[in-house]
Design a protein around this motif. Structure first.
Motif, PDB file in Angstrom:
ATOM      1  N   TRP A   1      27.045  31.122  15.180  1.00  0.00           N
ATOM      2  CA  TRP A   1      27.252  31.992  16.345  1.00  0.00           C
ATOM      3  C   TRP A   1      25.995  32.806  16.584  1.00  0.00           C
ATOM      4  CZ3 TRP A   1      32.244  35.485  16.554  1.00  0.00           C
ATOM      5  CH2 TRP A   1      32.557  35.766  17.898  1.00  0.00           C
ATOM      6  N   ASP A   2      24.998  32.174  17.185  1.00  0.00           N
ATOM      7  CA  ASP A   2      23.697  32.804  17.321  1.00  0.00           C
ATOM      8  C   ASP A   2      22.938  32.185  18.489  1.00  0.00           C
ATOM      9  OD1 ASP A   2      20.643  32.890  16.730  1.00  0.00           O
ATOM     10  OD2 ASP A   2      21.454  34.391  15.357  1.00  0.00           O
ATOM     11  N   LEU A   3      22.247  33.031  19.260  1.00  0.00           N
ATOM     12  CA  LEU A   3      21.375  32.546  20.331  1.00  0.00           C
ATOM     13  C   LEU A   3      19.979  33.140  20.205  1.00  0.00           C
ATOM     14  CD1 LEU A   3      23.621  32.563  23.550  1.00  0.00           C
ATOM     15  CD2 LEU A   3      22.800  30.590  22.259  1.00  0.00           C
ATOM     16  N   ASP A   4      19.632  33.579  19.004  1.00  0.00           N
ATOM     17  CA  ASP A   4      18.354  34.271  18.828  1.00  0.00           C
ATOM     18  C   ASP A   4      17.584  33.681  17.656  1.00  0.00           C
ATOM     19  OD1 ASP A   4      16.382  36.163  19.343  1.00  0.00           O
ATOM     20  OD2 ASP A   4      17.382  37.754  18.232  1.00  0.00           O
ATOM     21  N   LEU A   5      17.378  34.477  16.613  1.00  0.00           N
ATOM     22  CA  LEU A   5      16.515  34.105  15.496  1.00  0.00           C
ATOM     23  C   LEU A   5      16.966  32.820  14.807  1.00  0.00           C
ATOM     24  CD1 LEU A   5      14.161  34.952  13.590  1.00  0.00           C
ATOM     25  CD2 LEU A   5      15.864  36.225  12.261  1.00  0.00           C
ATOM     26  N   VAL A   6      18.239  32.731  14.479  1.00  0.00           N
ATOM     27  CA  VAL A   6      18.739  31.572  13.736  1.00  0.00           C
ATOM     28  C   VAL A   6      18.771  30.330  14.627  1.00  0.00           C
ATOM     29  CG1 VAL A   6      20.682  30.632  12.431  1.00  0.00           C
ATOM     30  CG2 VAL A   6      20.042  33.044  12.167  1.00  0.00           C
ATOM     31  N   ALA A   7      19.149  30.491  15.888  1.00  0.00           N
ATOM     32  CA  ALA A   7      19.152  29.358  16.816  1.00  0.00           C
ATOM     33  C   ALA A   7      17.746  28.791  16.971  1.00  0.00           C
ATOM     34  CB  ALA A   7      19.701  29.789  18.169  1.00  0.00           C
ATOM     35  N   ALA A   8      16.748  29.664  17.057  1.00  0.00           N
ATOM     36  CA  ALA A   8      15.362  29.218  17.185  1.00  0.00           C
ATOM     37  C   ALA A   8      14.915  28.452  15.939  1.00  0.00           C
ATOM     38  CB  ALA A   8      14.448  30.419  17.425  1.00  0.00           C
ATOM     39  N   SER A   9      15.338  28.936  14.779  1.00  0.00           N
ATOM     40  CA  SER A   9      14.989  28.261  13.531  1.00  0.00           C
ATOM     41  C   SER A   9      15.633  26.879  13.460  1.00  0.00           C
ATOM     42  CB  SER A   9      15.426  29.114  12.335  1.00  0.00           C
ATOM     43  OG  SER A   9      15.175  28.442  11.118  1.00  0.00           O
ATOM     44  N   LEU A  10      16.896  26.795  13.847  1.00  0.00           N
ATOM     45  CA  LEU A  10      17.600  25.517  13.786  1.00  0.00           C
ATOM     46  C   LEU A  10      17.053  24.513  14.790  1.00  0.00           C
ATOM     47  CD1 LEU A  10      21.288  26.741  13.343  1.00  0.00           C
ATOM     48  CD2 LEU A  10      19.864  25.587  11.638  1.00  0.00           C
ATOM     49  N   ALA A  11      16.499  25.003  15.892  1.00  0.00           N
ATOM     50  CA  ALA A  11      15.922  24.099  16.890  1.00  0.00           C
ATOM     51  C   ALA A  11      14.721  23.359  16.320  1.00  0.00           C
ATOM     52  CB  ALA A  11      15.511  24.891  18.128  1.00  0.00           C
ATOM     53  N   GLU A  12      14.014  23.990  15.395  1.00  0.00           N
ATOM     54  CA  GLU A  12      12.845  23.365  14.783  1.00  0.00           C
ATOM     55  C   GLU A  12      13.155  22.734  13.432  1.00  0.00           C
ATOM     56  OE1 GLU A  12       9.477  25.893  14.540  1.00  0.00           O
ATOM     57  OE2 GLU A  12       9.640  26.622  16.600  1.00  0.00           O
ATOM     58  N   HIS A  13      14.161  23.273  12.753  1.00  0.00           N
ATOM     59  CA  HIS A  13      14.479  22.787  11.403  1.00  0.00           C
ATOM     60  C   HIS A  13      15.995  22.570  11.306  1.00  0.00           C
ATOM     61  CE1 HIS A  13      10.410  23.951  10.134  1.00  0.00           C
ATOM     62  NE2 HIS A  13      10.624  25.081  10.788  1.00  0.00           N
ATOM     63  N   PRO A  14      16.479  21.370  11.600  1.00  0.00           N
ATOM     64  CA  PRO A  14      17.930  21.092  11.503  1.00  0.00           C
ATOM     65  C   PRO A  14      18.461  21.462  10.119  1.00  0.00           C
ATOM     66  CG  PRO A  14      16.788  19.279  12.560  1.00  0.00           C
ATOM     67  CD  PRO A  14      15.718  20.206  12.050  1.00  0.00           C
ATOM     68  N   LEU A  15      19.717  21.846  10.099  1.00  0.00           N
ATOM     69  CA  LEU A  15      20.343  22.331   8.862  1.00  0.00           C
ATOM     70  C   LEU A  15      20.416  21.223   7.812  1.00  0.00           C
ATOM     71  CD1 LEU A  15      21.596  25.032   7.982  1.00  0.00           C
ATOM     72  CD2 LEU A  15      23.824  24.114   8.650  1.00  0.00           C
ATOM     73  N   ARG A  16      19.720  21.410   6.696  1.00  0.00           N
ATOM     74  CA  ARG A  16      19.705  20.421   5.617  1.00  0.00           C
ATOM     75  C   ARG A  16      20.535  20.865   4.421  1.00  0.00           C
ATOM     76  NH1 ARG A  16      15.577  19.706   2.973  1.00  0.00           N
ATOM     77  NH2 ARG A  16      15.972  17.530   2.389  1.00  0.00           N
ATOM     78  N   GLN A  17      20.771  22.158   4.299  1.00  0.00           N
ATOM     79  CA  GLN A  17      21.638  22.713   3.272  1.00  0.00           C
ATOM     80  C   GLN A  17      21.987  24.132   3.689  1.00  0.00           C
ATOM     81  OE1 GLN A  17      20.022  23.857  -0.540  1.00  0.00           O
ATOM     82  NE2 GLN A  17      17.917  23.829   0.245  1.00  0.00           N
ATOM     83  N   ALA A  18      23.021  24.676   3.099  1.00  0.00           N
ATOM     84  CA  ALA A  18      23.439  26.030   3.468  1.00  0.00           C
ATOM     85  C   ALA A  18      24.389  26.570   2.418  1.00  0.00           C
ATOM     86  CB  ALA A  18      24.120  26.037   4.842  1.00  0.00           C
TER      87      ALA A  18
END
Length: 252
Positions: free
Chosen positions: A46-63
């Motif tokens: 639930w994010d449209l800022d910092l985390v969304a920008a990170s995921l746009a460049e680095h798809p989620l590989r672990q969490a």
């Protein structure tokens, strides 16, 4: 840093973070091979800022996923920059309809301090406050036409599909509802009685009135326009007189 080292550090950080947050949180780690779970989780961040920008460049590989008993969840993920720390974001409940999120601002995630104890203070004082506020809004939106109940009065509302829904206050009413076929949504807290068998539905409505009355809880049944109850349901009762034991008028 190797993937194995990162995984261990992420899981360890999240474990400490969960233990330091207010209320009760548990932590679970999703490794790179949990591809389906990671894809489903990424769709609910639930994010449209910092985390969304990170995921746009680095798809989620672990969490690492932090979970609270009421269904609230946070996700801790890699930061992918020069900082040796992590990001944390809110997770949208999967059970609530898309319409419930309209008009609700995203509780955007934050970058965490390297120290998980400091990170917990950041989350508790910032993200968690905004997340709880947003959760309250979407859960209220999900109620739709369901009128909130009171501690001494349970309001049941017919739904367009013929089911009956209610949002009780307190565990006592909830136990009576579950004993009579209502099923609780763990995320919204709403109890619903389905329409598979209208006779069983009517029997349940007849049964819960006396059981709740014995607990000092009155009941009311709302009929939206154009909706009628099953023919076998009891006729509405007249309001209880002043001084009667039932604390509110009961309609069943």
């Amino acid at each position: 840093m190797h993937d194995h080292d990162t995984s261990e550090r992420l899981a360890s950080y999240a474990d400490v973070l969960a233990g330091e947050l207010p209320d009760t949180w548990t932590s679970s780690h999703l490794p790179p091979d949990a591809k389906d779970d990671l894809a489903e989780l990424a769709a609910r961040i639930w994010d449209l800022d910092l985390v969304a920008a990170s995921l746009a460049e680095h798809p989620l590989r672990q969490a690492a996923v932090l979970s609270r008993p009421d269904g609230a969840q946070l996700v801790v993920l890699e930061r992918h920059d020069e900082r040796d720390s992590f990001l944390v974001a809110a997770v949208a409940p999967r059970a609530l309809p898309d319409e419930a999120y309209r008009g609700v601002s995203e509780p955007n995630g934050i970058a965490l301090a390297d120290d998980p104890f400091l990170g917990a203070e950041q989350v508790a004082g910032d993200l968690l406050v905004r997340y709880d506020s947003a959760l309250a809004q979407v859960r209220d939106n999900a109620l739709g036409g369901i009128q909130p109940s009171q501690p001494d009065r349970l309001v049941l509302t017919w739904q367009p599909d013929g089911s009956i829904a209610t949002a009780p206050v307190g565990d006592s009413a909830g136990a009576v509802l579950e004993a009579n076929g209502f099923i609780q949504d763990p995320h919204s807290g709403i109890y619903r009685l389905g329409t598979d068998d209208t006779r069983a539905q009517a029997r349940a409505l007849r049964a819960i009135g006396p059981q709740l009355d014995a607990l000092g809880i009155g009941t009311a049944l709302q009929h939206p326009a154009g909706r009628t109850s099953p023919t076998s349901a009891p006729a509405p009762a007249t309001p209880a007189p002043v001084g009667a034991r039932t604390p509110a008028a009961r309609h069943r």
